[in-house]
Design a protein around this motif. Structure first.
Motif, PDB file in Angstrom:
ATOM      1  N   ILE A 132       0.769  -1.216   0.064  1.00  0.00           N
ATOM      2  CA  ILE A 132       0.030  -0.015   0.058  1.00  0.00           C
ATOM      3  C   ILE A 132       0.975   1.304  -0.007  1.00  0.00           C
ATOM      4  O   ILE A 132       1.613   1.478   0.748  1.00  0.00           O
ATOM      5  N   THR A 133       0.761   2.064  -1.175  1.00  0.00           N
ATOM      6  CA  THR A 133       1.680   2.997  -1.109  1.00  0.00           C
ATOM      7  C   THR A 133       0.790   4.439  -1.595  1.00  0.00           C
ATOM      8  O   THR A 133       1.638   5.599  -1.716  1.00  0.00           O
ATOM      9  N   ASP A 134      -0.256   4.756  -1.756  1.00  0.00           N
ATOM     10  CA  ASP A 134      -1.021   5.965  -2.255  1.00  0.00           C
ATOM     11  C   ASP A 134      -2.391   5.947  -1.710  1.00  0.00           C
ATOM     12  O   ASP A 134      -3.219   4.788  -1.357  1.00  0.00           O
ATOM     13  N   ILE A 135      -2.912   7.298  -2.059  1.00  0.00           N
ATOM     14  CA  ILE A 135      -4.377   7.494  -1.663  1.00  0.00           C
ATOM     15  C   ILE A 135      -4.912   7.631  -2.924  1.00  0.00           C
ATOM     16  O   ILE A 135      -4.451   8.366  -3.983  1.00  0.00           O
TER      17      ILE A 135
ATOM     18  N   GLN B 155      -7.251   2.874   7.435  1.00  0.00           N
ATOM     19  CA  GLN B 155      -6.810   4.119   7.826  1.00  0.00           C
ATOM     20  C   GLN B 155      -5.144   4.741   6.970  1.00  0.00           C
ATOM     21  O   GLN B 155      -4.603   3.710   6.416  1.00  0.00           O
ATOM     22  N   GLU B 156      -5.247   5.928   6.935  1.00  0.00           N
ATOM     23  CA  GLU B 156      -3.978   6.266   6.116  1.00  0.00           C
ATOM     24  C   GLU B 156      -2.582   5.998   6.855  1.00  0.00           C
ATOM     25  O   GLU B 156      -1.762   5.829   6.296  1.00  0.00           O
TER      26      GLU B 156
ATOM     27  N   THR C  49       2.847   0.260   4.266  1.00  0.00           N
ATOM     28  CA  THR C  49       2.692  -1.076   4.812  1.00  0.00           C
ATOM     29  C   THR C  49       2.267  -2.050   3.944  1.00  0.00           C
ATOM     30  O   THR C  49       1.869  -1.941   2.714  1.00  0.00           O
ATOM     31  N   SER C  50       2.182  -3.357   4.229  1.00  0.00           N
ATOM     32  CA  SER C  50       1.623  -4.554   3.203  1.00  0.00           C
ATOM     33  C   SER C  50       0.747  -5.282   4.056  1.00  0.00           C
ATOM     34  O   SER C  50       0.562  -5.155   5.339  1.00  0.00           O
ATOM     35  N   ALA C  51      -0.257  -5.798   3.627  1.00  0.00           N
ATOM     36  CA  ALA C  51      -1.663  -6.208   4.098  1.00  0.00           C
ATOM     37  C   ALA C  51      -1.836  -7.650   3.174  1.00  0.00           C
ATOM     38  O   ALA C  51      -1.580  -7.740   2.008  1.00  0.00           O
ATOM     39  N   ILE C  52      -2.574  -8.410   3.770  1.00  0.00           N
ATOM     40  CA  ILE C  52      -3.159  -9.568   3.318  1.00  0.00           C
ATOM     41  C   ILE C  52      -4.782  -9.190   3.024  1.00  0.00           C
ATOM     42  O   ILE C  52      -5.312  -8.683   4.020  1.00  0.00           O
ATOM     43  N   VAL C  53      -5.208  -9.077   1.856  1.00  0.00           N
ATOM     44  CA  VAL C  53      -6.553  -8.818   1.534  1.00  0.00           C
ATOM     45  C   VAL C  53      -7.458  -9.822   0.927  1.00  0.00           C
ATOM     46  O   VAL C  53      -6.691 -10.923   0.196  1.00  0.00           O
TER      47      VAL C  53
END
Length: 531
Positions: free
Chosen positions: A336-339, A361-362, A367-371
């Motif tokens: 995740i790097t942008d809005i 949340q901003e 960060t990295s996430a599992i989605v």
């Protein structure tokens, strides 16, 4: 006033836009410094009379040029002596993304392009200097490194090395937990044909996005010869077929120029057939523009109405593709790097560089996430965060089980692929910038959302409520992705549990609406009585 022509001078609109800005600056009686590709490639155009110029290889001396210009001098600094330093002070547009040039210039001589005029012959940075820069920016907190080049595949041919040597050296500097990802830049077919297996191995690496931009420009060998592209359609197919076979889930973007001089209906039909055969998720479609000083500018042009018609037809074909169908329900790791442009979603990318939009949340930026992918669109997909990734142990036991339930060829240490030949994302996973952007440039993967209130108070309030609801549920330990979670989110977002500030904002909006309605009614009665 400093004007930087940052867009490629291969296209006439870039120079036209620069000419307009120069004219405005002159009209305002401002001292002007023009930098970038346009002045380097077209240094003698009349619009540049009386202004200072900084070439593409002299950007590190821009302060000197500005100081001399403010004294009333006209400076023309165009000749290249050495490559610009890699560690010039900068403020990144996105603090999580480093755009790293690996070389300047190119080895090609395309008949339509002025890049060679502007950038000159190939000049590559050393492997050690680039690996050192990578180490530095990782220490600065960068989470994505985009390699930038006029032709990535040509890297090192002037200094006795090659692209695989460089990429292996860079990968060795990346954190083993895949907290920082590498994106390889655009490469023309001729210079990677001999390195396809090595490139494929690197693209499978957990810290490298399984994505590559390989321009084809035309599906006709006759037109490729007229362009002096130095490859055939079959060689392009070899590149795509080999990488698709060796790198599960890879996404390949390409470019097409419509209406090149001499292009017949048959030539164009071959281009359409090529695009239909591969159904690329990203195709950059442009119309041919004759650039002064290039061989193609002297060729007989295709009528402009035909060029526009072909561009529209190919665009229609491309936009009919549904590259992300089949992704719904998958579990993916994203970075995740942008809005997003809607101001509500955050933007992440899968290992295959598929754009994923999430509500979060901003603080999750960088960060990295599992989605879990909840729905798919034409240009991106939507996901729901299952859990954030611990960078020292990037998969929890629960996530390992979820990812393990998916059937997939082994391409990295976390994988989720379908059995269909659709773009997918394998393993731990943004310029421009999209885009492109956002390289954006004209990459057609922008967020297409129909939220008219995205920058308003209402949009902010809704985003705030969603985040608060999600956070409350996560703090209560609700299992992600379940029906119970959805019910808890709805309950947490209910007006009865809104905070004081939320109630005040909502109350103010309601009072404002009723006041406006009352005023309109009063004015209506007043008008009627006056009659």
């Amino acid at each position: 006033m400093v004007l930087n022509s940052y867009r490629c001078t291969v296209k006439s609109p870039s120079q036209s836009a620069m000419d307009t800005l120069i004219s405005k600056g002159k009209s305002a009686k401002k001292p002007l410094v023009v930098a970038g590709c346009v002045p380097q490639g077209s240094r003698n155009v009349k619009e540049l009379d009386g202004v200072s110029i900084v070439g593409v290889q002299q950007i590190d001396r821009v302060v000197e040029v500005v100081e001399e210009t403010l004294k009333g001098h006209e400076v023309r600094l165009l000749n290249r002596k050495t490559l610009p330093a890699l560690d010039l002070p900068k403020v990144r547009k996105n603090k999580f993304v480093e755009i790293l040039p690996i070389n300047v210039g190119c080895l090609g001589a395309c008949t339509y392009c002025k890049t060679k005029h502007a950038r000159g012959h190939l000049g590559s940075y050393t492997v050690d200097s680039l690996a050192g820069r990578v180490k530095t920016v990782i220490d600065d907190g960068v989470k994505e490194i985009w390699l930038s080049s006029e032709d990535t595949g040509a890297y090192g041919r002037d200094i006795g090395v090659n692209l695989p040597i460089l990429l292996n050296a860079i990968v060795a500097e990346l954190p083993s937990d895949a907290s920082t990802m590498l994106r390889i830049g655009m490469t023309n077919p001729p210079f990677i044909l001999e390195h396809l297996k090595e490139i494929a191995e690197i693209l499978r690496h957990p810290c490298v996005y399984s994505f590559l931009h390989v321009p084809v420009q035309s599906g006709s060998d006759a037109i490729l010869t007229a362009m002096n592209r130095e490859y055939t359609v079959n060689e392009f197919r070899t590149v795509v077929d080999t990488l698709t076979e060796l790198v599960p889930g890879i996404q390949i973007a390409t470019d097409i120029i419509c209406g090149f001089p001499g292009e017949t209906d048959k030539d164009f039909s071959q281009t359409v057939s090529l695009i239909k055969a591969y159904k690329f998720a990203q195709v950059h479609i442009s119309q041919f523009y004759p650039r002064p000083g290039t061989p193609a500018a002297r060729m007989k042009k295709v009528p402009s109405n035909i060029v526009k018609q072909r561009s529209r037809e190919l665009t229609s074909v491309f936009e009919a593709f549904t590259p992300y169908n089949g992704m719904e329900g998958r579990v993916e790791r994203i970075w995740i790097t942008d809005i997003a442009t809607d101001g509500i979603h955050l933007v992440g990318h899968t290992k295959a560089y598929v754009q994923v939009l999430i509500v979060a949340q901003e603080s999750m930026l960088g960060t990295s996430a599992i989605v879990k992918i909840t729905s798919v669109g034409r240009w991106s997909v939507f996901g729901e965060v299952i859990e954030t990734v611990n960078q020292t142990n990037h998969k929890s036991k629960s996530v390992e089980k979820m990812l393990g339930d998916e059937k997939c060829s082994p391409c990295s240490d976390s994988c989720a692929c379908s059995s269909e030949p659709e773009p997918c994302a394998c393993g731990p996973e943004s310029c421009g910038g999209q885009n492109a952007s956002k390289q954006s440039d004209v990459l057609q993967n922008d967020v297409h959302l129909e939220d008219q209130n995205r920058r308003t108070l209402v949009g902010w309030l809704l985003r705030k409520r969603k985040i608060q609801a999600q956070k409350k549920v996560e703090n209560n330990g609700i299992a992600s992705g379940s029906q119970k979670k959805q019910q808890e989110w709805a309950k947490a977002a209910a007006p009865g549990e809104w905070g004081v500030v939320d109630r005040a904002v909502l109350g103010g909006l309601i009072v404002s609406i009723f006041s406006t309605v009352a005023l309109l009614i009063h004015l209506g009665f007043k008008t009627m009585s006056s009659k």
